[in-house]
Scaffold this active site. Structure first.
Site, mmCIF file in Angstrom:
data_model
loop_
_atom_site.group_PDB
_atom_site.id
_atom_site.type_symbol
_atom_site.label_atom_id
_atom_site.label_comp_id
_atom_site.label_asym_id
_atom_site.label_seq_id
_atom_site.Cartn_x
_atom_site.Cartn_y
_atom_site.Cartn_z
ATOM 1 N N LYS A 34 0.840 -1.190 0.000
ATOM 2 C CA LYS A 34 0.000 0.000 0.000
ATOM 3 C C LYS A 34 0.883 1.251 0.000
ATOM 4 C CE LYS A 34 -0.404 -0.126 5.053
ATOM 5 N NZ LYS A 34 -1.319 -0.156 6.199
ATOM 6 N N ARG A 130 -11.209 -0.159 15.144
ATOM 7 C CA ARG A 130 -10.888 0.554 13.919
ATOM 8 C C ARG A 130 -11.668 -0.124 12.806
ATOM 9 N NH1 ARG A 130 -4.686 1.031 11.773
ATOM 10 N NH2 ARG A 130 -5.214 -1.093 11.147
ATOM 11 N N TYR A 258 13.576 30.945 10.456
ATOM 12 C CA TYR A 258 12.369 31.552 11.004
ATOM 13 C C TYR A 258 12.394 31.536 12.529
ATOM 14 C CZ TYR A 258 10.062 31.551 6.434
ATOM 15 O OH TYR A 258 9.727 31.799 5.128
ATOM 16 N N MET A 306 9.834 25.377 4.250
ATOM 17 C CA MET A 306 9.104 24.571 3.276
ATOM 18 C C MET A 306 10.041 23.962 2.230
ATOM 19 S SD MET A 306 6.005 25.612 0.660
ATOM 20 C CE MET A 306 4.782 25.829 1.952
#
Length: 365
Positions: A34, A130, A258, A306
């Site tokens: 997956k 689940r 930052y 980013m």
């Protein structure tokens, strides 16, 4: 498009891990591929060549490309909404999990309409709350499945559940879930069903608890070198590298990134690399996070942006264009995925599946 950042997939590692796991159990091995093979691409073919006999994915949409690529091995899809594309699954011989009475009825209905017979794994919730049918529905589900078998629309080939705490070997909940799965299989057989497979164990239980193996084990993370139980040394199949863009010399006390939360302790050199959280690097990292440059581990200076990271390379004469290894199997001293998971407060699975589309991927046989 040229990218300075490359994700290298070592197919030999996937083969090695698959063979090792297959040799450790008498059960058949389902290779769980997956999420694009946990971010490892063509892992399905490699795992099948190395001893896996079946494949597992979540959705029907993940299963179809495998069939289109010519994969003939049985494929199980176990996480689909009731209104999923059952028709395509039946036409492409994809086995389906039935986690509820509604799912089972819909599968039978579509098979009846097509004049087909669906291969189904009845899915029971034994302790995760689940996916999977609640225990209160199990007897009804087995009886209904048997009726569908009699009419020729369904064939129950498996009984399945999933462990909640298998990464903690010997945990009492694992024992309870194993006993509940065994009882569920006996109930199914008492209703006239004859499943070929009972399966419960994923990677951690496959590596640590043979009593959970039953007829089939579902191995995903282990194929790619990840052992959630931390009991086995498997080989990492993924290496992430990038290259230095620019280098600057700064004084002691220079703020970086930052928030200016990082201040250089002494005069040093800062190397910029074009890799950030849009490419899969976690933004929340401990101060211990490191990468490998010129055979040495160096810290990440300041917050992850980013698109970029700043590295504090000290006095090393690092130049623009030099390679930086973010993580890998650890052969050359580079940080491993396990270390990165610790620095990010997450699991290795998340890191290998979050690498962004800007990263160039290379697969080595």
């Amino acid at each position: 498009m040229h990218s300075p950042t490359t994700l290298r997939i070592d197919g030999r590692a996937i083969v090695e891990n698959t063979r090792r796991i297959a040799a450790s159990t008498r059960a058949e091995v389902m290779a769980v591929v997956k999420a694009d093979g946990f971010g490892h691409g063509r892992a399905a073919l490699l795992a099948l060549e190395a001893g896996a006999t079946r494949l597992g994915v979540t959705s029907i949409e993940e299963a179809l490309p495998l069939r289109w690529a010519g994969v003939e091995a049985p494929i199980l899809s176990w996480l689909n909404p009731v209104d999923a594309d059952i028709v395509s699954a039946l036409r492409h011989r994809i086995e389906l999990a039935a986690p509820s009475l509604a799912h089972l009825a819909r599968i039978a209905s579509e098979a009846r309409r097509l004049g087909a017979r669906a291969s189904v794994h009845l899915h029971l919730d034994t302790g995760m709350s689940r996916d999977g049918a609640p225990a209160s529905d199990w007897r009804t589900m087995c009886a209904l499945a048997r009726e569908y078998e009699r009419e020729g629309t369904v064939r129950v080939v498996g009984i399945m559940s999933h462990l909640a705490r298998a990464d903690e070997p010997g945990h009492p909940l694992t024992v309870r879930q194993r006993l509940l799965t065994d009882a569920a299989a006996r109930t199914a057989r008492s209703r006239g069903l004859t499943p070929r497979f009972v399966h419960l164990a994923a990677t951690a239980a496959t590596l640590t608890d043979p009593s959970t193996h039953f007829d089939l084990v579902r191995v995903g993370a282990g194929l790619y070198g990840i052992d959630p139980s931390r009991t086995t040394t498997l080989r990492g199949a993924m290496t992430l590298t990038t290259h230095v863009t620019t280098v600057r010399e700064v004084r002691a006390g220079t703020p970086v990134g930052y928030g200016a939360g990082y201040l250089t302790r002494e005069a040093t050199r800062l190397a910029l690399v074009p890799l950030g959280y849009a490419d899969g690097i976690p933004r929340a990292l401990s101060p211990d996070a490191r990468v490998l440059v010129r055979g040495r581990r160096v810290p990440i200076a300041g917050a992850v942006s980013m698109d970029q990271l700043v590295l504090d390379v000290g006095g090393m004469p690092v130049q623009a264009g030099e390679e930086v290894t973010v993580f890998g199997p650890g052969d050359a001293g580079e940080p491993t995925l396990a270390e990165w998971a610790g620095w990010a407060g997450t699991i290795e699975h998340e890191l290998v599946t979050r690498v962004g589309p800007r990263v160039h991927v290379e697969a080595a046989a």
